[in-house]
Design a protein around this motif. Structure first.
Motif, PDB file in Angstrom:
ATOM      1  N   SER A 123       4.229   5.476  -5.654  1.00  0.00           N
ATOM      2  CA  SER A 123       4.186   5.469  -7.116  1.00  0.00           C
ATOM      3  C   SER A 123       3.269   6.557  -7.655  1.00  0.00           C
ATOM      4  CB  SER A 123       3.723   4.098  -7.626  1.00  0.00           C
ATOM      5  OG  SER A 123       4.608   3.078  -7.222  1.00  0.00           O
ATOM      6  N   ILE A 124       2.068   6.658  -7.073  1.00  0.00           N
ATOM      7  CA  ILE A 124       1.109   7.663  -7.523  1.00  0.00           C
ATOM      8  C   ILE A 124       1.650   9.069  -7.280  1.00  0.00           C
ATOM      9  CG2 ILE A 124      -1.180   8.623  -7.157  1.00  0.00           C
ATOM     10  CD1 ILE A 124      -1.188   5.977  -8.634  1.00  0.00           C
ATOM     11  N   VAL A 125       2.265   9.275  -6.123  1.00  0.00           N
ATOM     12  CA  VAL A 125       2.810  10.605  -5.803  1.00  0.00           C
ATOM     13  C   VAL A 125       3.927  10.973  -6.771  1.00  0.00           C
ATOM     14  CG1 VAL A 125       4.128  11.923  -4.100  1.00  0.00           C
ATOM     15  CG2 VAL A 125       2.175  10.547  -3.362  1.00  0.00           C
ATOM     16  N   MET A 126       4.840  10.051  -7.027  1.00  0.00           N
ATOM     17  CA  MET A 126       5.950  10.353  -7.938  1.00  0.00           C
ATOM     18  C   MET A 126       5.452  10.637  -9.347  1.00  0.00           C
ATOM     19  SD  MET A 126       9.332   8.129  -6.968  1.00  0.00           S
ATOM     20  CE  MET A 126       8.623   6.514  -7.238  1.00  0.00           C
ATOM     21  N   LEU A 127       4.491   9.844  -9.818  1.00  0.00           N
ATOM     22  CA  LEU A 127       3.941  10.085 -11.148  1.00  0.00           C
ATOM     23  C   LEU A 127       3.198  11.413 -11.201  1.00  0.00           C
ATOM     24  CD1 LEU A 127       2.640   6.536 -12.158  1.00  0.00           C
ATOM     25  CD2 LEU A 127       4.559   7.788 -13.144  1.00  0.00           C
ATOM     26  N   GLY A 128       2.513  11.739 -10.099  1.00  0.00           N
ATOM     27  CA  GLY A 128       1.802  13.018 -10.047  1.00  0.00           C
ATOM     28  C   GLY A 128       2.741  14.209 -10.053  1.00  0.00           C
ATOM     29  N   LEU A 129       3.869  14.078  -9.351  1.00  0.00           N
ATOM     30  CA  LEU A 129       4.832  15.174  -9.285  1.00  0.00           C
ATOM     31  C   LEU A 129       5.386  15.532 -10.655  1.00  0.00           C
ATOM     32  CD1 LEU A 129       6.894  14.378  -6.053  1.00  0.00           C
ATOM     33  CD2 LEU A 129       5.360  16.324  -6.433  1.00  0.00           C
TER      34      LEU A 129
ATOM     35  N   GLN B  43      14.402   9.650 -13.067  1.00  0.00           N
ATOM     36  CA  GLN B  43      13.192   9.311 -13.811  1.00  0.00           C
ATOM     37  C   GLN B  43      12.308   8.421 -12.929  1.00  0.00           C
ATOM     38  OE1 GLN B  43      13.992   7.376 -17.528  1.00  0.00           O
ATOM     39  NE2 GLN B  43      11.946   7.748 -18.346  1.00  0.00           N
ATOM     40  N   PRO B  44      11.240   8.959 -12.370  1.00  0.00           N
ATOM     41  CA  PRO B  44      10.396   8.192 -11.442  1.00  0.00           C
ATOM     42  C   PRO B  44       9.897   6.869 -12.006  1.00  0.00           C
ATOM     43  CG  PRO B  44       9.801  10.508 -11.384  1.00  0.00           C
ATOM     44  CD  PRO B  44      10.760  10.351 -12.520  1.00  0.00           C
ATOM     45  N   SER B  45       9.604   6.818 -13.302  1.00  0.00           N
ATOM     46  CA  SER B  45       9.036   5.595 -13.875  1.00  0.00           C
ATOM     47  C   SER B  45       9.979   4.407 -13.755  1.00  0.00           C
ATOM     48  CB  SER B  45       8.673   5.817 -15.351  1.00  0.00           C
ATOM     49  OG  SER B  45       9.813   6.189 -16.102  1.00  0.00           O
ATOM     50  N   GLU B  46      11.288   4.656 -13.688  1.00  0.00           N
ATOM     51  CA  GLU B  46      12.240   3.546 -13.539  1.00  0.00           C
ATOM     52  C   GLU B  46      12.082   2.884 -12.171  1.00  0.00           C
ATOM     53  OE1 GLU B  46      14.335   2.173 -15.627  1.00  0.00           O
ATOM     54  OE2 GLU B  46      13.899   3.512 -17.292  1.00  0.00           O
TER      55      GLU B  46
ATOM     56  N   ALA C 183      -3.248  -0.593 -15.708  1.00  0.00           N
ATOM     57  CA  ALA C 183      -3.631   0.583 -16.490  1.00  0.00           C
ATOM     58  C   ALA C 183      -3.307   1.900 -15.793  1.00  0.00           C
ATOM     59  CB  ALA C 183      -5.122   0.521 -16.811  1.00  0.00           C
ATOM     60  N   ILE C 184      -3.328   1.916 -14.473  1.00  0.00           N
ATOM     61  CA  ILE C 184      -3.089   3.176 -13.749  1.00  0.00           C
ATOM     62  C   ILE C 184      -1.706   3.753 -14.068  1.00  0.00           C
ATOM     63  CG2 ILE C 184      -2.833   4.223 -11.469  1.00  0.00           C
ATOM     64  CD1 ILE C 184      -5.015   2.295 -10.486  1.00  0.00           C
ATOM     65  N   PRO C 185      -0.600   3.024 -13.854  1.00  0.00           N
ATOM     66  CA  PRO C 185       0.695   3.605 -14.213  1.00  0.00           C
ATOM     67  C   PRO C 185       0.866   3.775 -15.716  1.00  0.00           C
ATOM     68  CG  PRO C 185       0.980   1.328 -13.544  1.00  0.00           C
ATOM     69  CD  PRO C 185      -0.435   1.699 -13.223  1.00  0.00           C
ATOM     70  N   VAL C 186       0.298   2.871 -16.512  1.00  0.00           N
ATOM     71  CA  VAL C 186       0.450   2.945 -17.965  1.00  0.00           C
ATOM     72  C   VAL C 186      -0.159   4.231 -18.514  1.00  0.00           C
ATOM     73  CG1 VAL C 186      -0.439   1.961 -20.120  1.00  0.00           C
ATOM     74  CG2 VAL C 186       0.722   0.498 -18.471  1.00  0.00           C
ATOM     75  N   VAL C 187      -1.364   4.556 -18.074  1.00  0.00           N
ATOM     76  CA  VAL C 187      -2.035   5.772 -18.559  1.00  0.00           C
ATOM     77  C   VAL C 187      -1.277   7.021 -18.123  1.00  0.00           C
ATOM     78  CG1 VAL C 187      -4.123   7.181 -18.345  1.00  0.00           C
ATOM     79  CG2 VAL C 187      -4.306   4.707 -18.702  1.00  0.00           C
ATOM     80  N   LEU C 188      -0.864   7.065 -16.866  1.00  0.00           N
ATOM     81  CA  LEU C 188      -0.155   8.247 -16.362  1.00  0.00           C
ATOM     82  C   LEU C 188       1.191   8.438 -17.056  1.00  0.00           C
ATOM     83  CD1 LEU C 188      -0.914   7.958 -12.529  1.00  0.00           C
ATOM     84  CD2 LEU C 188      -1.900   9.574 -14.161  1.00  0.00           C
ATOM     85  N   ILE C 189       1.904   7.351 -17.293  1.00  0.00           N
ATOM     86  CA  ILE C 189       3.206   7.459 -17.961  1.00  0.00           C
ATOM     87  C   ILE C 189       3.020   7.813 -19.438  1.00  0.00           C
ATOM     88  CG2 ILE C 189       5.268   6.156 -18.642  1.00  0.00           C
ATOM     89  CD1 ILE C 189       4.977   4.591 -16.012  1.00  0.00           C
ATOM     90  N   HIS C 190       1.963   7.283 -20.058  1.00  0.00           N
ATOM     91  CA  HIS C 190       1.667   7.651 -21.442  1.00  0.00           C
ATOM     92  C   HIS C 190       1.386   9.147 -21.562  1.00  0.00           C
ATOM     93  CE1 HIS C 190      -0.063   7.724 -25.442  1.00  0.00           C
ATOM     94  NE2 HIS C 190      -1.185   8.233 -24.934  1.00  0.00           N
ATOM     95  N   MET C 191       0.690   9.695 -20.590  1.00  0.00           N
ATOM     96  CA  MET C 191       0.382  11.130 -20.604  1.00  0.00           C
ATOM     97  C   MET C 191       1.641  11.977 -20.484  1.00  0.00           C
ATOM     98  SD  MET C 191      -3.045  11.071 -18.206  1.00  0.00           S
ATOM     99  CE  MET C 191      -3.180  12.870 -18.127  1.00  0.00           C
ATOM    100  N   GLN C 192       2.717  11.392 -19.951  1.00  0.00           N
ATOM    101  CA  GLN C 192       3.997  12.087 -19.848  1.00  0.00           C
ATOM    102  C   GLN C 192       4.822  11.951 -21.125  1.00  0.00           C
ATOM    103  OE1 GLN C 192       5.781  10.302 -16.383  1.00  0.00           O
ATOM    104  NE2 GLN C 192       4.085  10.925 -15.051  1.00  0.00           N
ATOM    105  N   GLY C 193       4.348  11.106 -22.046  1.00  0.00           N
ATOM    106  CA  GLY C 193       5.027  10.937 -23.323  1.00  0.00           C
ATOM    107  C   GLY C 193       6.072   9.841 -23.351  1.00  0.00           C
ATOM    108  N   ASP C 194       6.188   9.063 -22.284  1.00  0.00           N
ATOM    109  CA  ASP C 194       7.216   8.026 -22.207  1.00  0.00           C
ATOM    110  C   ASP C 194       6.623   6.680 -22.619  1.00  0.00           C
ATOM    111  OD1 ASP C 194       9.441   6.547 -21.727  1.00  0.00           O
ATOM    112  OD2 ASP C 194       9.493   6.852 -19.567  1.00  0.00           O
TER     113      ASP C 194
ATOM    114  N   TRP D 124       0.835  -1.207   0.000  1.00  0.00           N
ATOM    115  CA  TRP D 124       0.000   0.000   0.000  1.00  0.00           C
ATOM    116  C   TRP D 124       0.865   1.251   0.000  1.00  0.00           C
ATOM    117  CZ3 TRP D 124       0.940   3.069   4.226  1.00  0.00           C
ATOM    118  CH2 TRP D 124       1.588   2.448   5.314  1.00  0.00           C
ATOM    119  N   MET D 125       1.991   1.207   0.720  1.00  0.00           N
ATOM    120  CA  MET D 125       2.889   2.352   0.753  1.00  0.00           C
ATOM    121  C   MET D 125       3.587   2.529  -0.594  1.00  0.00           C
ATOM    122  SD  MET D 125       6.022   3.159   3.412  1.00  0.00           S
ATOM    123  CE  MET D 125       7.091   1.874   2.727  1.00  0.00           C
TER     124      MET D 125
END
Length: 392
Positions: A82-88, A114-117, A154-165, A76-77
């Motif tokens: 992950s959500i916070v880093m992607l949001g930042l 690079q947070p996604s790594e 889908a949650i990380p995939v969509v957010l990372i796609h929106m960043q262009g990566d 959970w942590m």
């Protein structure tokens, strides 16, 4: 002092020595390649890589001695982080030189990460925990269970796609596919996914992919046109460098093309071109062999793990390393479009090598604790979870 040396002895007795040696061989090889191409640039890639590797091994060793089951309880942590880093990234994200996506965050002293790594590793933990829960509840084959896994991916995939990566998006998708396939999701769901993908190709090409994405695909086939001008230039020069090395290569620090820096991103996504030009076919084969042996050893750890959770963690790490390796090599050799995926262990980049080494720490944790005794029940944890081993 005696207790300290006793713990050190226990560590070397229980740990996966072979996997440690294979990763050390990979990073030492990478440092030779980075040191060689360093002469083409002013920025000191070697120093930052050494620091990242040192930090990665310290973290990996610490993780390896902690029971992965305890680590997974913090899912959970990890999900929140992950959500916070992607949001930042949407607020303070930057585009670094040599990339075309806003997926980086600047740090003090001129550093960036690079947070996604890092999120790849956290995703493997949370997704393994998710699959283990469904497996225990016998919901892994139900439609709702599978859909919950799709949403998780889908949650990380969509957010990372929106960043262009989109390169990282592809890695996440393949980690999902391989983990669910090995984990026991029924084949009919993969067939449905394949049919939907085939039906959606025209829509993806016309409405999701932009002109740049399409150009990267067509550059593979347009050798005389696009390859000499725009998106195919990097790939064309990369193939020339690899081919120029012939069997033995020109020798480290003797490649003229490496020294000129004619191949864009040769320190990163195209590090294979340095090995190809200066160490030739033999050097490339050695690189491929090291990666192959690492992947084989990880899967051996998966099959000898004490439970389903350990197996899924190893499979996730295997998928990450294998997919990145195949796609990166395919990019450099002109078999796949250039989508910005690093070569595990070898490409320069602190965040990349740090995440890879942390993931290796998780795999070795599975190996290290496969014969642990449950102090409350006085039995091997392997026996305690025997009902979970019936799957494989």
């Amino acid at each position: 002092m005696r207790a300290f040396f006793k713990r050190i002895g226990k560590f070397f007795t229980k740990t996966d020595i072979l996997l440690w040696l294979l990763t050390i061989a990979a990073v030492v090889y990478s440092l030779f390649l980075i040191h060689s191409m360093q002469r083409a640039y002013e920025y000191n890639y070697l120093t930052s890589q050494v620091l990242a590797i040192a930090m990665g091994y310290v973290v990996a060793v610490i993780i390896s001695v902690i029971d992965y089951e305890k680590i997974s309880r913090l899912w959970w942590m990890f999900a929140m982080i992950s959500i916070v880093m992607l949001g930042l990234v949407f607020f303070i994200g930057v585009t670094v030189e040599g990339t075309d996506d806003t997926a980086w965050i600047n740090l003090p002293f001129g550093l960036s990460f690079q947070p996604s790594e890092i999120i790849k590793v956290l995703f493997i933990i949370t997704f393994s925990k998710h699959m283990t829960f469904l497996h225990q509840k016998d919901r892994l084959k139900s439609f709702l269970g599978v859909m919950s896994l799709v949403i998780h991916m889908a949650i990380p995939v969509v957010l990372i796609h929106m960043q262009g990566d989109d390169g990282t998006v592809l890695v996440f998708i393949f980690i999902f596919i391989i983990m669910t396939f090995v984990g026991g999701v029924q084949l009919r769901y993969f067939l449905i996914m394949l049919l939907l993908l085939a039906a959606g190709v025209p829509l993806i090409w016309n409405y999701i992919l932009n002109d740049e994405h399409k150009a990267r695909f067509t550059a593979i086939f347009d050798i005389d046109g696009n390859a000499m001008e725009n998106y195919g230039w990097q790939q064309y020069q990369g193939k020339v460098s690899v081919a120029s090395g012939s069997l033995n290569g020109y020798g480290l620090e003797k490649g003229a093309r490496v020294a000129s820096g004619i191949v864009p991103e040769q320190e990163n996504d195209f590090i294979l071109t340095v090995a190809g030009e200066e160490l030739g076919f033999i050097g490339c084969t050695l690189l491929f062999l090291i990666l192959l042996l690492i992947c084989i050893k990880i899967m051996m750890n998966a099959m000898s793990s004490r439970d389903y959770l350990g197996k899924m963690i190893c499979v996730g790490v295997f998928a990450m390393i294998a997919v990145q390796s195949v796609v990166n090599i395919g990019m450099v050799l002109g078999l796949l479009p250039v989508i910005g995926i690093t070569l595990p262990f070898f490409s320069s980049g602190g965040t990349s090598v740090l995440s890879i080494l942390i993931s290796i720490g998780l795999v070795i944790s599975v190996y290290y604790h496969k014969n642990d005794i449950d102090t409350e029940e006085g039995v091997l944890k392997d026996k305690k979870y025997k009902y979970m081993r019936s799957y494989y």
